[in-house]
Design an enzyme around this catalytic site. Structure first.
Site, PDB file in Angstrom:
ATOM      1  N   THR B  98       0.904  -1.265  -0.193  1.00  0.00           N
ATOM      2  CA  THR B  98       0.030  -0.088  -0.112  1.00  0.00           C
ATOM      3  C   THR B  98       0.849   1.119  -0.013  1.00  0.00           C
ATOM      4  OG1 THR B  98      -1.783  -0.991   1.008  1.00  0.00           O
ATOM      5  CG2 THR B  98      -1.775   0.997   1.230  1.00  0.00           C
ATOM      6  N   LYS B 173      -7.390   1.645  -2.888  1.00  0.00           N
ATOM      7  CA  LYS B 173      -6.987   1.313  -1.864  1.00  0.00           C
ATOM      8  C   LYS B 173      -6.979   2.445  -0.846  1.00  0.00           C
ATOM      9  CE  LYS B 173      -5.338  -1.155   1.755  1.00  0.00           C
ATOM     10  NZ  LYS B 173      -4.080  -1.980   1.969  1.00  0.00           N
ATOM     11  N   LYS B 241       0.537   5.516   8.207  1.00  0.00           N
ATOM     12  CA  LYS B 241       1.092   5.486   7.014  1.00  0.00           C
ATOM     13  C   LYS B 241       0.213   5.546   6.111  1.00  0.00           C
ATOM     14  CE  LYS B 241       1.928   2.024   4.508  1.00  0.00           C
ATOM     15  NZ  LYS B 241       2.213   0.805   3.847  1.00  0.00           N
TER      16      LYS B 241
END
Lengths: 295, 295
Positions: B98, B173, B241
């Site tokens: 990701t 995502k 993150k």
């Protein structure tokens, strides 16, 4: 044994089909609505028109209320013309309005002093749940009273739970609305992100709705947002009412709810933008307009 | 026809089972991990150890990367020792980390200039999805390359969708993470509200999880919060993150994401409180501690 007389006060989009199910289950039903025309269909179906909450209270063994705002609940229950002053001893008063937990407790105690029983029993499932007798019913009050009211709840809903003493039903409904509020914001942000990034949001839903991002709102309101269909569903103005109750209740318990506060502030602006009568997923419009104009 | 050599860089909690599935499907698999010991089990199962990303690139037709941060992705792909400089023409590089949509686009274009193909293909489903080969895979890149990589994706996941050109997988995502962020806050607020109101939160979930408040997080993380079990699941530090990437990406598109910003700010404080290695549902702790101490 003859069936008890049931009073039904508030025959709007939720109350009408609910009272209809009770009629269909062969209960004698007395109805009252401030706007008389809203109970005409029920009268034609066999309900008796009560001329006031006091008249309903005098005639019935169980009275259900499904009105608008906590102020409407107060008016209906308290005062010389209210339900409590005019009910017989042993009557069960059931408020199914989404209203304040503190007010539910106040009704319970005031009623109890006159040997009248009270339950708070808000629902979820919306007008479709009401029409299909598939509501979730969250009940607060004494267990013995709950047990007596249970056959009636079974006529109206499917997922019926007593959550605790007086106010517990309303508190549970607040949990429901709190969970919905922030989730709805995430759904709207995700769909707008998809569009801004040049993705096909319908296609994005196929990737994400079955996983950890999945929710009722994503799968049910997402497609309506994508289609630009903001018909309610659940009204912006009613959700503002519920979030105000939830926030006040949270504050009284010293509970921080930053997500609820944020979403409520956005919804207030949304109502000012003329969307009070839209469905809650119109929150997407707030994000889109603010994003397009904040440069 | 002999099966293509597959390189796998990053054999951590996600990458290990994924590479294992490729081995089980009888692909020749070359593995590399910065911490060598993390690929030992795969070596024992028949994988070949590559000594560097460059060595993997030289030996393989398809290289999958599943590393940590965008900075790790940059290091792995760019520079003299990177994948792009050392891959043969026609190689397919697939980043399943990701990571940033902008970086995915940069990789795609840099690779293309050397006749190397690149896909961004982040996943959802977590370590359990990786172990069960049940990941959702969201792919960006050229359709022709996607079609060639599809047999490999089918070994790793179930819900596989090409969402568009380069970066579209990462953008999808981000939609996933944005929807999760605010929803998680609503879930934590609802459960804490239930507890503060003296309700049994497990019982409350029974009333609300099947309706409009329902979500994966409510049903899957709710019971863990109630049990006080904050084991990850998905790490707080990794979600920070992801949310940082999403926020940066949203800002670059002039998209307001007030929910994402709020939740990210809470998670940063949560990490400072020592919860970086907890599961994301430790957000509940932030609410509880702040509520108990803000008086």
């Amino acid at each position: 044994m003859e069936k008890m007389n049931i009073g039904f006060i508030g025959t709007g989009v939720m109350g009408s089909p609910m009272a209809g199910h009770l009629l269909a289950a062969r209960y004698p039903v007395w109805v009252y609505n401030r706007t008389e025309s809203k109970s005409s269909v029920l009268i034609e179906a066999g309900a008796v028109r009560g001329l006031s909450p006091a008249a309903i209270a005098a005639a019935c063994d169980i009275v259900i209320t499904m009105v608008g705002f906590p102020s409407d609940v107060e008016q209906t229950y308290f005062g010389e013309e209210g339900l409590i002053a005019n009910s017989k001893q042993g009557t069960i008063l059931i408020d199914m309005t989404t209203s304040s937990p503190a007010l539910a407790l106040q009704i319970y105690e005031t009623a109890k002093a006159s040997n009248i029983s009270a339950l708070d029993a808000p629902v979820s499932g919306g007008d479709i749940g009401a029409r299909n007798a598939a509501l979730s019913i969250m009940v607060g009050g004494d267990d013995e009273v709950y047990q007596r009211a249970l056959p009636i709840f079974h006529v109206l809903g499917k997922n019926i739970e007593r959550q605790g003493g007086p106010g517990a039903g309303q508190h549970t409904k607040m949990c429901n609305q709190i969970a919905i509020a922030s989730n709805l914001l995430g759904v709207c942000e995700a769909i707008l992100y998809a569009e801004k990034a040049g993705l096909d949001p319908t296609h994005v839903l196929r990737s994400i709705e079955s996983g950890a991002a999945g929710s009722w709102s994503l799968s049910n309101l997402g497609p309506r947002i994508i289609a630009g269909n903001y018909a309610p569903g659940f009204f912006v103005k009613h959700f503002i009412k519920d979030m105000n109750i939830a926030l006040e209740s949270a504050r009284s318990m010293n509970l921080l709810t930053p997500g609820l506060e944020l979403v409520l502030s956005m919804f207030k602006q949304l109502a000012e933008m003329g969307e009070a009568e839209s469905g809650t997923h119109a929150l997407y419009k707030w994000l889109k307009i603010k994003s397009d104009t904040h440069l």
